[in-house]
Write a protein that holds these residues in place. Sequence first.
Motif, mmCIF file in Angstrom:
data_model
loop_
_atom_site.group_PDB
_atom_site.id
_atom_site.type_symbol
_atom_site.label_atom_id
_atom_site.label_comp_id
_atom_site.label_asym_id
_atom_site.label_seq_id
_atom_site.Cartn_x
_atom_site.Cartn_y
_atom_site.Cartn_z
ATOM 1 N N THR A 90 -3.573 -27.392 -49.735
ATOM 2 C CA THR A 90 -3.097 -28.157 -48.577
ATOM 3 C C THR A 90 -2.056 -29.204 -48.953
ATOM 4 O O THR A 90 -1.347 -29.697 -48.079
ATOM 5 N N ALA A 91 -1.922 -29.522 -50.239
ATOM 6 C CA ALA A 91 -0.873 -30.449 -50.673
ATOM 7 C C ALA A 91 0.478 -29.740 -50.736
ATOM 8 O O ALA A 91 1.517 -30.396 -50.696
ATOM 9 N N ARG A 92 0.458 -28.415 -50.845
ATOM 10 C CA ARG A 92 1.680 -27.605 -50.910
ATOM 11 C C ARG A 92 1.495 -26.367 -50.035
ATOM 12 O O ARG A 92 1.496 -25.236 -50.531
ATOM 13 N N PRO A 93 1.346 -26.559 -48.731
ATOM 14 C CA PRO A 93 1.085 -25.415 -47.860
ATOM 15 C C PRO A 93 2.307 -24.516 -47.714
ATOM 16 O O PRO A 93 3.437 -24.968 -47.898
ATOM 17 N N PRO A 94 2.069 -23.241 -47.395
ATOM 18 C CA PRO A 94 3.205 -22.350 -47.162
ATOM 19 C C PRO A 94 3.896 -22.656 -45.839
ATOM 20 O O PRO A 94 3.351 -23.374 -44.996
ATOM 21 N N HIS A 99 8.802 -26.414 -52.542
ATOM 22 C CA HIS A 99 8.402 -26.684 -51.160
ATOM 23 C C HIS A 99 9.273 -27.806 -50.606
ATOM 24 O O HIS A 99 9.345 -28.884 -51.189
ATOM 25 N N ILE A 100 9.930 -27.532 -49.474
ATOM 26 C CA ILE A 100 10.767 -28.534 -48.818
ATOM 27 C C ILE A 100 10.123 -28.848 -47.479
ATOM 28 O O ILE A 100 10.245 -28.088 -46.523
ATOM 29 N N ALA A 144 12.328 -32.884 -38.427
ATOM 30 C CA ALA A 144 11.124 -33.721 -38.477
ATOM 31 C C ALA A 144 10.164 -33.199 -39.542
ATOM 32 O O ALA A 144 10.008 -31.986 -39.698
ATOM 33 N N PRO A 145 9.509 -34.096 -40.291
ATOM 34 C CA PRO A 145 8.542 -33.661 -41.305
ATOM 35 C C PRO A 145 7.440 -32.818 -40.674
ATOM 36 O O PRO A 145 7.078 -32.995 -39.516
ATOM 37 N N SER A 146 6.926 -31.900 -41.466
ATOM 38 C CA SER A 146 5.877 -31.008 -40.980
ATOM 39 C C SER A 146 4.493 -31.601 -41.215
ATOM 40 O O SER A 146 4.315 -32.490 -42.019
ATOM 41 N N ASP A 147 3.539 -31.068 -40.488
ATOM 42 C CA ASP A 147 2.138 -31.468 -40.641
ATOM 43 C C ASP A 147 1.315 -30.201 -40.791
ATOM 44 O O ASP A 147 1.148 -29.453 -39.835
ATOM 45 N N GLY A 148 0.832 -29.925 -41.995
ATOM 46 C CA GLY A 148 -0.009 -28.762 -42.220
ATOM 47 C C GLY A 148 0.732 -27.506 -42.628
ATOM 48 O O GLY A 148 0.125 -26.458 -42.799
#
Length: 135
Positions: free
Chosen positions: A101-105, A6-7, A14-18
């Motif tokens: 949710t710690a490693r969402p798709p 997961h990247i 920008a970092p993702s949220d969710g």
Amino acid sequence: MTRLTHISAPAGVAPSDGYTHVVTGPGRLAAVAGQLPFDEKGALVGEGDPAAQARQVFTNMRACLAAAGGTFDDVVKLTVHLTDMAHLAEVLAVRDEFIDTARPPASTVMQVAALFRPELLLEVDALAILADDAH
């Protein structure tokens, strides 16, 4: 050790949220068709209730993944089609009951004008990468 990578924050993005921007891994590709809120007998579940419809959709998706030898941990991409973006928070809350949710798709959410029946509030499809020895 997980076989998927997961990247969440690729350089220059920008970092993702969710959700995760990029998910890769070795194995077999499984495409899960758009799932709708129908039970195993074809009856609509949760008319007018986005959370109930979402729960049935993700329950159906879990069964489809299992039939291919996978789980939600193998899902690399979800696409959520909503008839009203006002339902997003409820739908994502239910989604979070099914995914890690710690490693969402990777995910895409879009509002559509309509689905094939007016009482349908959402449809969700997925791509998964299954272990070569799955199923």
